[in-house]
Design a protein around this motif. Structure first.
Motif, PDB file in Angstrom:
ATOM      1  N   PHE A  30       0.693  -1.492   0.007  1.00 51.72           N
ATOM      2  CA  PHE A  30      -0.059   0.058   0.081  1.00 51.72           C
ATOM      3  C   PHE A  30       0.786   1.163   0.086  1.00 51.72           C
ATOM      4  O   PHE A  30       2.181   1.169   0.247  1.00 51.72           O
ATOM      5  CB  PHE A  30      -0.847  -0.223   1.251  1.00 51.72           C
ATOM      6  CG  PHE A  30      -0.307  -0.150   2.708  1.00 51.72           C
ATOM      7  CD1 PHE A  30       0.293   0.776   3.113  1.00 51.72           C
ATOM      8  CD2 PHE A  30      -0.292  -1.313   2.890  1.00 51.72           C
ATOM      9  CE1 PHE A  30       0.732   0.448   4.361  1.00 51.72           C
ATOM     10  CE2 PHE A  30       0.179  -1.575   4.588  1.00 51.72           C
ATOM     11  CZ  PHE A  30       1.065  -0.616   5.196  1.00 51.72           C
ATOM     12  N   GLN A  31       0.368   2.184  -0.344  1.00 53.74           N
ATOM     13  CA  GLN A  31       0.796   3.723  -0.218  1.00 53.74           C
ATOM     14  C   GLN A  31       0.137   4.630   0.683  1.00 53.74           C
ATOM     15  O   GLN A  31      -1.138   4.199   1.275  1.00 53.74           O
ATOM     16  CB  GLN A  31       0.746   4.465  -1.341  1.00 53.74           C
ATOM     17  CG  GLN A  31       1.804   3.893  -2.697  1.00 53.74           C
ATOM     18  CD  GLN A  31       1.566   4.831  -3.839  1.00 53.74           C
ATOM     19  OE1 GLN A  31       0.753   5.616  -4.184  1.00 53.74           O
ATOM     20  NE2 GLN A  31       2.693   4.580  -4.800  1.00 53.74           N
ATOM     21  N   VAL A  32       0.621   5.411   1.647  1.00 62.88           N
ATOM     22  CA  VAL A  32       0.264   6.164   2.597  1.00 62.88           C
ATOM     23  C   VAL A  32       0.347   7.591   2.490  1.00 62.88           C
ATOM     24  O   VAL A  32       1.498   7.998   2.081  1.00 62.88           O
ATOM     25  CB  VAL A  32       0.918   5.742   4.105  1.00 62.88           C
ATOM     26  CG1 VAL A  32       0.109   6.417   5.030  1.00 62.88           C
ATOM     27  CG2 VAL A  32       1.087   4.277   4.235  1.00 62.88           C
ATOM     28  N   LYS A  33      -0.645   8.269   2.546  1.00 61.99           N
ATOM     29  CA  LYS A  33      -0.591   9.977   2.683  1.00 61.99           C
ATOM     30  C   LYS A  33      -0.960  10.056   4.070  1.00 61.99           C
ATOM     31  O   LYS A  33      -1.827   9.916   4.714  1.00 61.99           O
ATOM     32  CB  LYS A  33      -1.258  10.426   1.671  1.00 61.99           C
ATOM     33  CG  LYS A  33      -1.366  11.888   1.677  1.00 61.99           C
ATOM     34  CD  LYS A  33      -2.336  12.651   0.560  1.00 61.99           C
ATOM     35  CE  LYS A  33      -2.116  13.881   0.531  1.00 61.99           C
ATOM     36  NZ  LYS A  33      -3.389  14.390  -0.346  1.00 61.99           N
ATOM     37  N   VAL A  34       0.154  10.860   4.617  1.00 71.46           N
ATOM     38  CA  VAL A  34       0.009  11.381   6.163  1.00 71.46           C
ATOM     39  C   VAL A  34      -0.235  12.665   6.116  1.00 71.46           C
ATOM     40  O   VAL A  34       0.317  13.665   5.594  1.00 71.46           O
ATOM     41  CB  VAL A  34       1.144  11.021   7.136  1.00 71.46           C
ATOM     42  CG1 VAL A  34       0.862  11.326   8.455  1.00 71.46           C
ATOM     43  CG2 VAL A  34       1.482   9.658   6.828  1.00 71.46           C
ATOM     44  N   THR A  35      -1.471  13.197   6.803  1.00 74.98           N
ATOM     45  CA  THR A  35      -1.940  14.513   6.951  1.00 74.98           C
ATOM     46  C   THR A  35      -2.502  14.998   8.293  1.00 74.98           C
ATOM     47  O   THR A  35      -3.053  14.072   9.095  1.00 74.98           O
ATOM     48  CB  THR A  35      -3.154  14.733   6.045  1.00 74.98           C
ATOM     49  OG1 THR A  35      -2.760  14.608   4.794  1.00 74.98           O
ATOM     50  CG2 THR A  35      -3.483  16.345   5.931  1.00 74.98           C
ATOM     51  N   GLY A  36      -2.234  16.103   8.835  1.00 73.69           N
ATOM     52  CA  GLY A  36      -2.567  16.350  10.282  1.00 73.69           C
ATOM     53  C   GLY A  36      -1.737  15.977  11.257  1.00 73.69           C
ATOM     54  O   GLY A  36      -0.436  15.719  11.091  1.00 73.69           O
TER      55      GLY A  36
END
Length: 289
Positions: free
Chosen positions: A20-26
């Motif tokens: 999987f790919q992950v986008k981290v925000t916040g």
């Protein structure tokens, strides 16, 4: 706001491609969000917008879906085990895990195999035994036969066959209320790897986590829908099936919407966020922006 795109590869090096790919925000307490079959992590954009000031949102896009290169089967096992590794490597302290459909199944699989890792769970229109959603008489053996037939049929499709099926909306039109969101689902499916979609569907329908739910230690909120499939079911039958399937998950809170289709976060975000905020112990339910 910090935004970081990550790709996780197994530490063992057995997989050349990340599961999987992950986008981290916040910022804040960690929250992991997993989309469903052939879906992009963008499924959760409005959810991230709602929570990013209080949670560090780790949004997955599963390999093989929405343009991300696929990994070999069994892909759902790879995703489950790699997510456990991701939590440990990133030192995420009992993250909230939110999963939609196939993502909800992965959430349950993770929490039952690694019960010490997750915090609270939010399961959005998903089941531990997908074969039993439409067939109340389904058995694990029958489910595996159906999955094998599904794999054979889907595997025999040409790419043109697959694309015509996707564009027809036979599988997805009833999952959303708006045409714009239906168009989004079609675009994601066309960008998904056909073999990955076949693997995921077959694995999902062959699996049965109902007994494994007893291993889960996390408080769990289950959100269900039925209106998109009203030609096959109604609220009472849907609610009864959810309670049957989640019977071994102690203390599971089950809620059913009468307005939203399968993509509850798009069709009725206010209903979903209000329930999630209360469940997560938010001192105040903040409005979506």
């Amino acid at each position: 706001m910090k935004t970081l795109l990550l790709s996780l590869a197994l530490a063992s090096g057995l997989l050349a491609q990340a599961p999987f790919q992950v986008k981290v925000t916040g910022h804040g307490q960690p929250m992991i969000l997993i989309p469903g079959l052939s879906s992009s992590g963008e499924t959760w954009d409005t959810t991230v917008e709602h929570y990013k000031d209080r949670y560090e949102c780790h949004v997955l896009t599963v390999a093989g879906f929405a343009g991300v290169p696929r990994v070999p089967a069994p892909m759902l096992d790879h995703v489950r085990d790699s997510l456990a590794e991701y939590i440990q490597q990133k030192r995420l302290d009992h993250p909230v895990i939110v999963g939609h459909s196939l993502g909800g199944f992965v959430t349950l699989a993770l929490a039952s195999k690694y019960p010490g890792l997750p915090g609270k769970l939010v399961i959005v229109d998903s089941y531990p035994f997908f074969a039993g959603v439409m067939d109340s008489d389904a058995t694990p053996a029958k489910a595996k036969e159906t999955a094998a037939q599904m794999r054979q049929y889907m595997g025999a499709q040409t790419q043109d066959d697959y694309e015509r099926y996707v564009k027809s909306g036979l599988a997805t039109r009833s999952m959303v209320a708006s045409e714009a969101n239906f168009d989004r689902l079609v675009a994601w499916s066309l960008a998904s790897d056909r073999t990955a979609a076949t693997d995921a569907m077959a694995e999902l329908f062959a699996a049965d986590l109902r007994d494994d739910l007893a291993n889960i230690k996390s408080p769990t909120l289950v959100l269900g829908s039925w209106i998109g499939f009203k030609q096959y079911t109604d609220r009472a039958r849907t609610e009864a099936n959810l309670h049957r399937q989640y019977a071994k998950l102690a203390g599971a809170q089950i809620e059913v919407t009468d307005t939203a289709h399968h993509f509850i976060m798009w069709d009725d975000p206010n209903w979903m966020f209000a329930l999630m905020d209360r469940f997560l112990g938010e001192p105040k339910a903040m409005p979506s922006r």
